[in-house]
Design a protein around this motif. Structure first.
Motif, mmCIF file in Angstrom:
data_model
loop_
_atom_site.group_PDB
_atom_site.id
_atom_site.type_symbol
_atom_site.label_atom_id
_atom_site.label_comp_id
_atom_site.label_asym_id
_atom_site.label_seq_id
_atom_site.Cartn_x
_atom_site.Cartn_y
_atom_site.Cartn_z
ATOM 1 N N SER A 40 0.813 -1.215 0.000
ATOM 2 C CA SER A 40 0.000 0.000 0.000
ATOM 3 C C SER A 40 0.847 1.267 0.000
ATOM 4 O O SER A 40 0.312 2.384 -0.008
ATOM 5 N N LEU A 41 2.162 1.120 0.001
ATOM 6 C CA LEU A 41 3.040 2.288 -0.015
ATOM 7 C C LEU A 41 2.907 3.068 -1.315
ATOM 8 O O LEU A 41 2.635 2.490 -2.374
ATOM 9 N N CYS A 116 9.303 -10.621 12.675
ATOM 10 C CA CYS A 116 7.915 -10.299 13.014
ATOM 11 C C CYS A 116 6.994 -10.721 11.870
ATOM 12 O O CYS A 116 5.939 -11.328 12.097
ATOM 13 N N ASP A 117 7.398 -10.434 10.658
ATOM 14 C CA ASP A 117 6.616 -10.823 9.480
ATOM 15 C C ASP A 117 6.492 -12.347 9.408
ATOM 16 O O ASP A 117 5.409 -12.898 9.185
ATOM 17 N N TRP A 118 7.588 -13.046 9.628
ATOM 18 C CA TRP A 118 7.623 -14.514 9.544
ATOM 19 C C TRP A 118 6.702 -15.158 10.578
ATOM 20 O O TRP A 118 5.962 -16.092 10.286
ATOM 21 N N PHE A 119 6.742 -14.625 11.794
ATOM 22 C CA PHE A 119 5.958 -15.214 12.880
ATOM 23 C C PHE A 119 4.568 -14.583 13.032
ATOM 24 O O PHE A 119 3.855 -14.880 13.990
ATOM 25 N N ILE A 146 8.887 -4.820 5.809
ATOM 26 C CA ILE A 146 8.476 -3.588 6.483
ATOM 27 C C ILE A 146 7.054 -3.190 6.099
ATOM 28 O O ILE A 146 6.366 -2.504 6.848
ATOM 29 N N THR A 147 6.564 -3.649 4.959
ATOM 30 C CA THR A 147 5.208 -3.306 4.510
ATOM 31 C C THR A 147 4.133 -4.117 5.232
ATOM 32 O O THR A 147 2.952 -3.790 5.140
ATOM 33 N N ARG A 148 4.541 -5.163 5.948
ATOM 34 C CA ARG A 148 3.556 -6.054 6.584
ATOM 35 C C ARG A 148 3.600 -6.017 8.113
ATOM 36 O O ARG A 148 2.944 -6.816 8.782
ATOM 37 N N VAL A 149 4.375 -5.075 8.660
ATOM 38 C CA VAL A 149 4.478 -4.920 10.120
ATOM 39 C C VAL A 149 4.221 -3.457 10.455
ATOM 40 O O VAL A 149 4.813 -2.559 9.845
#
Length: 239
Positions: A40-41, A116-119, A146-149
């Motif tokens: 969404s960036l 964080c993204d992985w877990f 970074i786009t998913r956290v």
């Protein structure tokens, strides 16, 4: 063709104060840029030696020599893009939140964002003295995660006082994490690379956990903060 003003702008973006001033950050490499383009960036501009299937007004073709002038990498990776820094979102406390207390190394922060993204950790809270997540080295290390956290910078002491959740902290003398019952929500605090969790934040930790050493000599002083985060998150998710 690159203009002098474009070179000056991009070079300045290596510093946090100019990223905040301009509201944009730098991403490098075709793979990373494509990941960000699918998020969404908002793209500001791409400077590339290879074509991207995007609006021509947002793309400038450059030579390898020109790319080297603006790249922050030792070996430039075909493309550099500028993206707008997104608006800050509210923190969702109804989940497991990772909080960082003065983590300074860009590589560590980038790796923790990927973890964080992985877990499936959606919320990452950083103290105000943690390295900027839009630092070019951090962006490179996240590889698009970074786009998913959701990453927030806060006064960590105030945040923990107001969170009203179990606050877990990683300490050398904490309870063995492999023998500890872990909740599926709360805040997990990870400390500074050299000094661990600060005294002020330690006072707000309600559950100290540790990763035991199994080596015969037990001579290793400590684990890298990103490595420790990976082990602890694995245990939280194992449940």
């Amino acid at each position: 063709m690159l203009s002098k003003n474009q070179i000056k702008l991009i070079t300045r973006l290596k510093q946090k104060k100019y990223r905040l001033q301009e509201g944009i950050f730098v991403a490098e490499g075709v793979k990373v840029i494509n990941e960000l383009l699918q998020s969404s960036l908002t793209l500001n501009h791409v400077f590339s030696t290879v074509p991207f299937n995007i609006d021509a007004n947002l793309e400038t073709r450059v030579t390898e020599v020109e790319l080297k002038k603006i790249s922050f990498l030792t070996t430039p990776n075909k493309a550099l893009a500028l993206f707008e820094i997104p608006e800050i979102k509210n923190i969702n406390l109804n989940t497991l939140v990772v909080a960082l207390d003065a983590v300074r190394d860009p590589g560590n922060l980038g790796t923790i964002i990927r973890l964080c993204d992985w877990f499936g950790i959606k919320e990452l809270v950083c103290s105000e003295d943690t390295v900027d997540c839009y630092n070019p080295k951090v962006i490179q290390a996240t590889m698009g995660s970074i786009t998913r956290v959701n990453i927030s910078y806060v006064d960590l002491e105030v945040f923990l006082k107001e969170a009203n959740e179990t606050v877990y902290g990683a300490f050398m003398d904490g309870d063995n994490v492999y023998k500890t019952t872990l909740a599926n929500k709360g805040v997990l605090v990870m400390g500074n690379e050299a000094n661990g969790i600060s005294n002020a934040i330690e006072q707000l930790v309600t559950k100290k956990v540790s990763i035991p050493r199994f080596g015969d000599l037990q001579a290793t002083e400590s684990l890298n903060v990103a490595t420790a985060t990976a082990i602890l998150l694995s245990e939280f998710k194992r449940g």
